[in-house]
Design a protein around this motif. Structure first.
Motif, PDB file in Angstrom:
ATOM      1  N   GLN A   1       5.870 -16.284   5.572  1.00 14.08           N
ATOM      2  CA  GLN A   1       6.605 -16.827   4.425  1.00 14.08           C
ATOM      3  C   GLN A   1       7.153 -18.208   4.744  1.00 14.08           C
ATOM      4  O   GLN A   1       7.268 -19.062   3.869  1.00 14.08           O
TER       5      GLN A   1
ATOM      6  N   THR B   1      13.629 -13.317   3.201  1.00 15.47           N
ATOM      7  CA  THR B   1      12.411 -13.696   2.489  1.00 15.47           C
ATOM      8  C   THR B   1      12.467 -15.136   2.014  1.00 15.47           C
ATOM      9  O   THR B   1      11.438 -15.763   1.800  1.00 15.47           O
TER      10      THR B   1
ATOM     11  N   LEU C   1      -1.654 -12.719   5.779  1.00 16.24           N
ATOM     12  CA  LEU C   1      -0.430 -12.882   5.004  1.00 16.24           C
ATOM     13  C   LEU C   1      -0.179 -14.341   4.662  1.00 16.24           C
ATOM     14  O   LEU C   1       0.285 -14.672   3.583  1.00 16.24           O
TER      15      LEU C   1
ATOM     16  N   GLN D   1       9.200  -1.487   2.377  1.00 13.66           N
ATOM     17  CA  GLN D   1      10.589  -1.624   2.802  1.00 13.66           C
ATOM     18  C   GLN D   1      11.353  -2.675   2.000  1.00 13.66           C
ATOM     19  O   GLN D   1      12.538  -2.892   2.237  1.00 13.66           O
TER      20      GLN D   1
ATOM     21  N   LYS E   1      24.871 -17.940   6.737  1.00 15.73           N
ATOM     22  CA  LYS E   1      24.349 -17.658   5.413  1.00 15.73           C
ATOM     23  C   LYS E   1      24.729 -16.252   4.922  1.00 15.73           C
ATOM     24  O   LYS E   1      25.255 -16.096   3.821  1.00 15.73           O
ATOM     25  N   ASP E   2      24.470 -15.241   5.738  1.00 11.29           N
ATOM     26  CA  ASP E   2      24.768 -13.876   5.311  1.00 11.29           C
ATOM     27  C   ASP E   2      26.249 -13.567   5.474  1.00 11.29           C
ATOM     28  O   ASP E   2      26.808 -12.757   4.745  1.00 11.29           O
TER      29      ASP E   2
ATOM     30  N   PRO F   1       5.542 -12.138  -5.732  1.00 12.79           N
ATOM     31  CA  PRO F   1       4.642 -13.249  -5.420  1.00 12.79           C
ATOM     32  C   PRO F   1       5.299 -14.390  -4.640  1.00 12.79           C
ATOM     33  O   PRO F   1       4.604 -15.095  -3.910  1.00 12.79           O
ATOM     34  N   ILE F   2       6.620 -14.600  -4.783  1.00  9.97           N
ATOM     35  CA  ILE F   2       7.180 -15.718  -4.007  1.00  9.97           C
ATOM     36  C   ILE F   2       7.517 -15.277  -2.589  1.00  9.97           C
ATOM     37  O   ILE F   2       7.638 -16.103  -1.704  1.00  9.97           O
ATOM     38  N   PHE F   3       7.635 -13.969  -2.367  1.00 11.18           N
ATOM     39  CA  PHE F   3       7.841 -13.475  -1.006  1.00 11.18           C
ATOM     40  C   PHE F   3       6.641 -12.609  -0.633  1.00 11.18           C
ATOM     41  O   PHE F   3       5.517 -13.029  -0.816  1.00 11.18           O
ATOM     42  N   LEU F   4       6.900 -11.412  -0.106  1.00  3.44           N
ATOM     43  CA  LEU F   4       5.812 -10.483   0.220  1.00  3.44           C
ATOM     44  C   LEU F   4       6.149  -9.137  -0.410  1.00  3.44           C
ATOM     45  O   LEU F   4       7.294  -8.877  -0.748  1.00  3.44           O
TER      46      LEU F   4
ATOM     47  N   PRO G   1       2.629   0.606   6.003  1.00  6.67           N
ATOM     48  CA  PRO G   1       3.889  -0.151   6.097  1.00  6.67           C
ATOM     49  C   PRO G   1       3.688  -1.666   6.140  1.00  6.67           C
ATOM     50  O   PRO G   1       4.662  -2.405   6.131  1.00  6.67           O
ATOM     51  N   ASN G   2       2.450  -2.119   6.191  1.00  7.69           N
ATOM     52  CA  ASN G   2       2.240  -3.567   6.346  1.00  7.69           C
ATOM     53  C   ASN G   2       2.524  -4.318   5.061  1.00  7.69           C
ATOM     54  O   ASN G   2       2.118  -3.899   3.990  1.00  7.69           O
ATOM     55  N   PRO G   3       3.193  -5.451   5.178  1.00  5.02           N
ATOM     56  CA  PRO G   3       3.443  -6.247   3.981  1.00  5.02           C
ATOM     57  C   PRO G   3       2.147  -6.835   3.423  1.00  5.02           C
ATOM     58  O   PRO G   3       1.177  -7.040   4.157  1.00  5.02           O
ATOM     59  N   LEU G   4       2.134  -7.067   2.117  1.00  2.00           N
ATOM     60  CA  LEU G   4       0.963  -7.655   1.465  1.00  2.00           C
ATOM     61  C   LEU G   4       1.382  -8.935   0.761  1.00  2.00           C
ATOM     62  O   LEU G   4       2.505  -9.033   0.273  1.00  2.00           O
TER      63      LEU G   4
ATOM     64  N   ARG H   1       4.318 -20.628   4.279  1.00  2.00           N
ATOM     65  CA  ARG H   1       4.051 -20.833   2.861  1.00  2.00           C
ATOM     66  C   ARG H   1       5.102 -21.756   2.248  1.00  2.00           C
ATOM     67  O   ARG H   1       4.792 -22.678   1.499  1.00  2.00           O
TER      68      ARG H   1
ATOM     69  N   LEU I   1      17.187 -18.362  -5.942  1.00  2.00           N
ATOM     70  CA  LEU I   1      17.653 -17.205  -5.177  1.00  2.00           C
ATOM     71  C   LEU I   1      18.576 -16.345  -6.043  1.00  2.00           C
ATOM     72  O   LEU I   1      18.462 -15.121  -6.078  1.00  2.00           O
TER      73      LEU I   1
ATOM     74  N   GLU J   1      24.963 -19.187  -0.635  1.00  2.00           N
ATOM     75  CA  GLU J   1      24.087 -19.027   0.530  1.00  2.00           C
ATOM     76  C   GLU J   1      23.294 -20.289   0.804  1.00  2.00           C
ATOM     77  O   GLU J   1      23.181 -20.749   1.935  1.00  2.00           O
TER      78      GLU J   1
ATOM     79  N   GLY K   1       6.822   3.717  10.988  1.00  2.00           N
ATOM     80  CA  GLY K   1       7.811   2.678  10.721  1.00  2.00           C
ATOM     81  C   GLY K   1       7.190   1.306  10.584  1.00  2.00           C
ATOM     82  O   GLY K   1       5.970   1.184  10.483  1.00  2.00           O
TER      83      GLY K   1
ATOM     84  N   LEU L   1      15.593  -3.608   1.935  1.00  2.00           N
ATOM     85  CA  LEU L   1      16.116  -4.871   2.444  1.00  2.00           C
ATOM     86  C   LEU L   1      16.901  -5.618   1.368  1.00  2.00           C
ATOM     87  O   LEU L   1      17.880  -6.297   1.660  1.00  2.00           O
TER      88      LEU L   1
END
Lengths: 390, 292
Positions: A244, A216, A272, B217, B264-265, B210-213, B117-120, A247, B15, B252, A49, B221
């Protein structure tokens, strides 16, 4: 159509039956530990996970501690045997892992978990089954404030971390105007509340903006913060969103000192954030450059075994295994598992000034250790230890 | 104050573009084929990984990587159509939903195994170009998202309204049986629609990544909010989806900016529920009811 429906019903029934059979398989039988049986203990963590990476560190930290202890003769001649169960950061899965370890595998004690939410869920089981649990990582304050006497934590809580960071800011800088960006979870809100309380008590002002895990885009919150013109921005969240935020702070051209907690002192965060974390000051439970000799030995052994630098999760759980070992050595012979668990609980409660890789551990009446965190600053992708300075 | 307001409008537009990009393919596949594609978020995620590979590992220019990822995902979309959608076309609707849900879970977990699973982070040649105009800050990468979204909308609009293929697609949307009688090859239309839908998802992934990760997953999301956009615009209504994406983006941004980020959500789903109660066909539902 009718035939199809019957088939569907049969399939559902089969599934339910299978589930019942599986659950029944977890029933317990009262085994008595023979003299030189290994001491089994459970380690619950997110081995799959979204938190699989820290889960891996947890596993390796335990493996190293167990290997060292067993090579040195175990605990009074009995070997340690860790059983790893995955909870994938899901509370329900964590509870079934705990149930399995405690009732079917009959472990002597537990170590875990990674998330506060999973730990809080598991605590109901350990209280019912009277099994001690060491919590080396999850930091929500409720864990040791709930009155559960089977839980012991060798990690600084949210308020401790927040207070130590704010002490540093108030003693070293003139910054008194803060914007807090926090995750809307137990973890993030706990930190936010502690920072706000500190600022209210010591003089200064602060606004707070929240976000959800997995968000994000933080431009809306950060635009508001930019207009507020704070001296410092305090990020109360994890590395994925944190990177993020740093950044986007840079993209929006906000000039304020950045602060963060825990995960924001990890090299994964550094990767990151890709340079946008320059100058960020964060709390850290463990640094591989720590001058503590125990820590130095641990870092050396860890690197030899796994070929990577240990992170704070590996260090914290490694320390927890040694705390358990120390307590078990003080205990006498026990007639059965229930007595063993109860005696271990009492021995853990007496832990005082036990040296460890993260500094000494003393459990208070609630099972919480007062832990001093370190304060580090990012510079060119490396960390400088600002506190303690000796 | 004014400056902050304009900044929030700009934030909302960017957005909104990210929502538009993901929603376009989803609503198009639903509109023409009647398939609720739960795996769309995963196509978006795979698009981002394909773009990341082309731009960062092979060091191709960003625009080339974008086109490359769109082509790769168009092929994936065709495979998806051939292997999953087509065999299930005659089956009850529930089978199709379970099928696409299964594909979604399969693709996400495969990605976790393959990419961890790690973000890049996904740096491009535009990531570090900061622009500032009268105190309004934006990066080149974000501006690019907005402009390419507009270009893609224009292209899609042209394709659907003015080409032979578009006409055939609209015919299938209105009445597949009659379309078949007129000599339209339904299988071909279905294949092309899936290819375009997946290519749009890929464009979204490569532009938003590129503007996020980028992480396995990310699709999961993003998809909840994108479904809100699609329902708000009226299921299958491309134009409605575009408008509602921008409405949600702005709502938002302004809520977080001038009330509290806690809401917001809440505002997104509040609008969604209100629309479902008072205009179940979606905000722009009437414009496209073309069934005869």
């Amino acid at each position: 159509m009718r035939q199809k429906k019957t088939k569907f019903l049969l399939a559902v029934l089969a599934g339910v039956l299978a589930a019942i059979l599986l659950a029944a398989g977890c029933g317990s039988s009262g085994n008595q530990p023979a003299k030189k049986d290994p001491i089994k203990f459970g380690v619950i963590g997110p081995y799959t996970g979204p938190n699989a990476k820290p889960g891996m560190s947890m596993k390796q930290g335990v493996q190293l501690a167990v290997e060292e202890i067993n090579k040195a003769g175990g605990v009074k001649g009995r070997m340690l045997e860790p059983l790893f169960e995955d909870d994938a950061s899901v509370p329900a899965q964590s509870v079934s892992a705990t149930e399995k370890l405690v009732t079917k595998d009959e472990v002597a004690f537990l170590i875990g978990t990674f998330n506060s939410a999973t730990t809080l869920a598991d605590m109901k089981v350990i209280e019912r089954e009277k099994t001690p649990m060491l919590v080396p990582i999850a930091v929500a304050i409720e864990i040791t404030e709930s009155g559960n006497k089977w839980v012991f934590r060798n990690a600084a809580t949210n308020p401790m971390q927040a207070e130590q960071l704010m002490n540093y800011i108030y003693s070293q800088t003139k910054q008194r105007k803060f914007a807090i960006v926090h995750e809307n979870t137990d973890y993030g809100k706990g930190l936010m509340n502690a920072v706000k309380a500190y600022v209210a008590a010591k003089g200064g002002e602060a606004i707070a903006e929240s976000y959800s895990i997995g968000d994000t885009d933080f431009y809306a919150q950060l635009t508001k913060i930019k207009n507020y013109q704070p001296d410092g921005i305090i990020i109360c969240g994890n590395l994925s969103e944190g990177s993020q935020i740093t950044r986007q702070v840079k993209e929006l051209g906000i000039k304020a000192q950045l602060y963060g907690f825990g995960g924001l002192s990890s090299f994964d965060f550094n990767k990151l954030a890709a340079g946008t974390n320059e100058g960020l000051i964060a709390t850290s439970y463990f640094e591989s450059t720590s001058p503590n000799p125990l820590a130095q030995n641990f870092v050396k052994a860890y690197k030899e075994k796994f070929n990577v630098e240990p992170d704070m999760f590996a260090a914290a759980i490694y320390e927890a295994v040694y705390i358990a070992k120390e307590s078990m050595e003080k205990m006498g012979e026990q007639k059965d598992m229930a007595a063993f668990r109860a005696a271990l609980r009492d021995a853990l409660a007496k832990t005082k000034d036990m040296p460890g890789v993260q500094g000494p551990t003393t459990f208070d009446a609630k099972g919480q250790a007062v832990k001093q965190v370190m304060i580090v600053q990012w510079h060119n992708g490396q960390k400088k230890i600002l506190f303690p300075d000796k | 104050m004014l400056q902050e307001f304009i900044q929030q409008i700009v934030n909302g537009l960017v957005l909104g573009s990210t929502y538009t990009l993901i929603a376009l393919g989803l609503t198009m596949i639903y509109g023409i084929l009647g398939i609720v594609n739960w795996a769309h978020g995963e196509l978006y995620m795979l698009g981002a990984f394909a773009g990341l590979y082309l731009a960062v590992v092979l060091k191709l220019p960003f625009i080339v990587a974008l086109l490359g990822a769109m082509i790769i995902l168009a092929v994936c979309g065709m495979l998806l159509e051939r292997l999953v959608f087509r065999p299930l076309r005659q089956a009850p609707e529930l089978n199709m939903i379970i099928g696409t849900l299964g594909i979604s879970i399969f693709l996400m977990n495969t990605a976790i195994v393959l990419f961890s699973p790690n973000p890049l982070s996904f740096p491009t040649e535009y990531s570090n170009e900061y622009l500032s105009f009268l105190g309004i800050a934006i990066t080149m990468q974000r501006l690019l998202v907005f402009f390419i979204t507009v270009v893609l909308i224009a292209l899609l609009n042209y394709l659907i309204k003015y080409t032979e293929l578009g006409k055939a697609m609209r015919a299938c949307e209105q009445n597949p049986d009659a379309a078949r009688l007129m000599g339209i090859d339904i299988n071909r239309i279905s294949l092309v629609t899936c290819a375009i839908g997946a290519a749009l998802a890929a464009a979204a992934g490569v532009l938003v990544g590129p503007i996020f990760l980028v992480s396995p997953q990310m699709g999961l999301l993003a998809i909840a909010k994108v479904f809100a956009v699609v329902i708000l615009g009226g299921m299958g209504n491309v134009e409605g989806a575009i408008w509602s994406a921008f409405i949600l983006g702005l709502a938002e941004s302004l809520t977080a900016g001038f009330f509290s980020s806690d809401y917001k959500d809440i505002i997104t789903f509040f609008i969604l529920i209100a629309v479902l109660i008072f205009r179940p066909q979606g905000l722009f539902g009437n414009n496209v009811i073309e069934k005869v």
